[in-house]
Design an enzyme around this catalytic site. Structure first.
Site, short mmCIF file in Angstrom:
data_model
loop_
_atom_site.label_atom_id
_atom_site.label_comp_id
_atom_site.label_asym_id
_atom_site.label_seq_id
_atom_site.Cartn_x
_atom_site.Cartn_y
_atom_site.Cartn_z
N GLU A 194 17.95 61.81 50.15
CA GLU A 194 17.71 62.11 48.75
C GLU A 194 16.63 61.18 48.20
O GLU A 194 16.93 60.02 47.85
CB GLU A 194 18.98 61.92 47.93
N GLY A 244 23.00 68.50 42.88
CA GLY A 244 23.54 67.93 41.65
C GLY A 244 23.58 68.98 40.55
O GLY A 244 24.52 69.78 40.46
N GLY A 245 22.55 69.02 39.73
CA GLY A 245 22.52 69.90 38.55
C GLY A 245 22.87 71.35 38.86
O GLY A 245 23.67 71.98 38.14
N HIS A 297 25.16 56.83 47.08
CA HIS A 297 24.28 57.65 46.23
C HIS A 297 23.32 56.73 45.47
O HIS A 297 23.68 55.62 45.09
CB HIS A 297 25.12 58.48 45.25
N SER A 334 16.86 67.89 43.31
CA SER A 334 16.32 69.06 42.61
C SER A 334 16.30 70.32 43.45
O SER A 334 15.38 71.14 43.32
CB SER A 334 14.93 68.74 42.05
N GLU A 380 22.39 56.68 42.54
CA GLU A 380 22.86 56.23 41.22
C GLU A 380 23.79 55.03 41.35
O GLU A 380 24.00 54.30 40.38
CB GLU A 380 23.52 57.40 40.48
N GLY A 392 17.41 64.90 39.99
CA GLY A 392 17.54 65.23 38.57
C GLY A 392 16.22 65.32 37.84
O GLY A 392 16.20 65.38 36.60
N ASN A 439 27.54 67.89 44.05
CA ASN A 439 27.89 66.60 43.45
C ASN A 439 27.94 66.81 41.94
O ASN A 439 26.90 66.91 41.29
CB ASN A 439 26.82 65.56 43.83
N TRP A 440 29.15 66.91 41.42
CA TRP A 440 29.31 67.20 39.99
C TRP A 440 29.02 65.97 39.13
O TRP A 440 28.96 66.07 37.90
CB TRP A 440 30.72 67.70 39.69
N LYS A 441 28.89 64.82 39.75
CA LYS A 441 28.66 63.57 39.00
C LYS A 441 29.72 63.41 37.90
O LYS A 441 30.85 63.82 38.09
CB LYS A 441 27.23 63.52 38.45
#
Ligand code: PEP
Length: 255
Positions: A171, A237-238, A96, A216, A98, A177, A11-13
């Site tokens: 998640e 993600g990251g 998600h 994470s 977010e 994150g 997930n590149w956000k």
């Protein structure tokens, strides 16, 4: 039933412009043949078409990070499920945290989006997860069950999904994150609970639905997390913003 082939999804956000995103996708596609799992890249909407062309014949799939529930209309700034499909994607992330917590998306709305995704022939990656307060007050399993009940479309015989059109991503909100992860025992318990709840809603077909862990995940903890029962992959993600770390996690995903 045999173990499900694992899915490692990035997930590149809201990251990456065309040059960086194309280079990242090209590097990941180049390494895709060396891993034994399925790979999925979810760039921002602006790059879905370009990244789909970049990964082309590599076997790497592409997904969007959200879609609107309506087919078309006056929804400035939104994109429909068929637009996502038309841009070359096969998957879409929905619900998600977010968007649930940052943008106030409800289970009801997410359920409508899942239906729209299925209608357009997309695989829905349905995200669920508890906040830290909910975990601390012992509500985690109830929250997960409630989100499944509220966000999964219902049919005559229960949950109207199958392993080909839906992936669940667990998640924990507090792990996204933050560099913090639940213990292996906590992940085991959450995934077992999700599987059992799916079984209650759709019977044996639940065994074919992949349940990803997200929050994470990185090369240092990927192997341990991906070895836990009922963890059928990861939503990253990251660590998905570097080909080396994304492929290192994928390399740890057996099955
Ligand atoms: C995510 O946003 O889905 C996610 C899991 O992020 P991170 O890996 O950075 O925690």
């Amino acid at each position: 039933m045999a173990a499900l082939k694992k899915l490692i999804a990035g997930n590149w956000k809201m990251n990456m412009l065309s040059a960086d995103g194309t280079a990242l996708a090209r590097d990941i596609a180049a390494g895709a043949g060396d891993v034994g799992c399925d790979l999925l890249l979810c760039p921002p909407a602006t790059l879905v078409s370009r990244i789909s062309e970049t990964v082309n014949d590599s076997g790497v799939a592409v997904g969007a990070q959200d879609c609107h529930e309506a087919e078309s209309g006056a929804f400035t700034g939104d994109i429909s499920a068929s637009m996502v499909r038309d841009a070359g994607a096969s998957h879409v992330i929905l619900g998600h945290s977010e968007r649930r917590h940052g943008l106030g998306e409800t289970d009801e709305r997410i359920c409508a989006k899942v239906k729209a995704a299925h209608g357009a022939g997309l695989v829905a990656i349905l995200c669920i997860g508890e906040t830290e307060t909910e975990r601390d007050s012992g509500q985690t399993l109830d929250v997960l069950a409630g989100q499944l009940d509220g966000s999964i479309p219902m049919g005559g015989r229960g949950f109207a999904i199958n392993g080909a059109n839906t992936v669940i991503a667990y998640e924990p909100v507090w792990a996204i994150g933050t560099g913090r992860t639940p213990t292996s025992e906590e992940v085991l318990a959450a995934h077992a609970h999700i599987r059992a709840h799916l079984e209650g809603g759709m019977g044996n077909e639940a065994a074919s639905v992949r349940i990803l862990y997200g929050g994470s995940m990185k090369p240092e903890n990927g192997e341990e997390l991906l070895a836990i029962a009922n963890v059928d992959g990861g939503l990253i993600g990251g660590a998905s913003l570097s080909a080396d770390s994304f492929l290192a996690i994928a390399g740890a995903a057996e099955g």
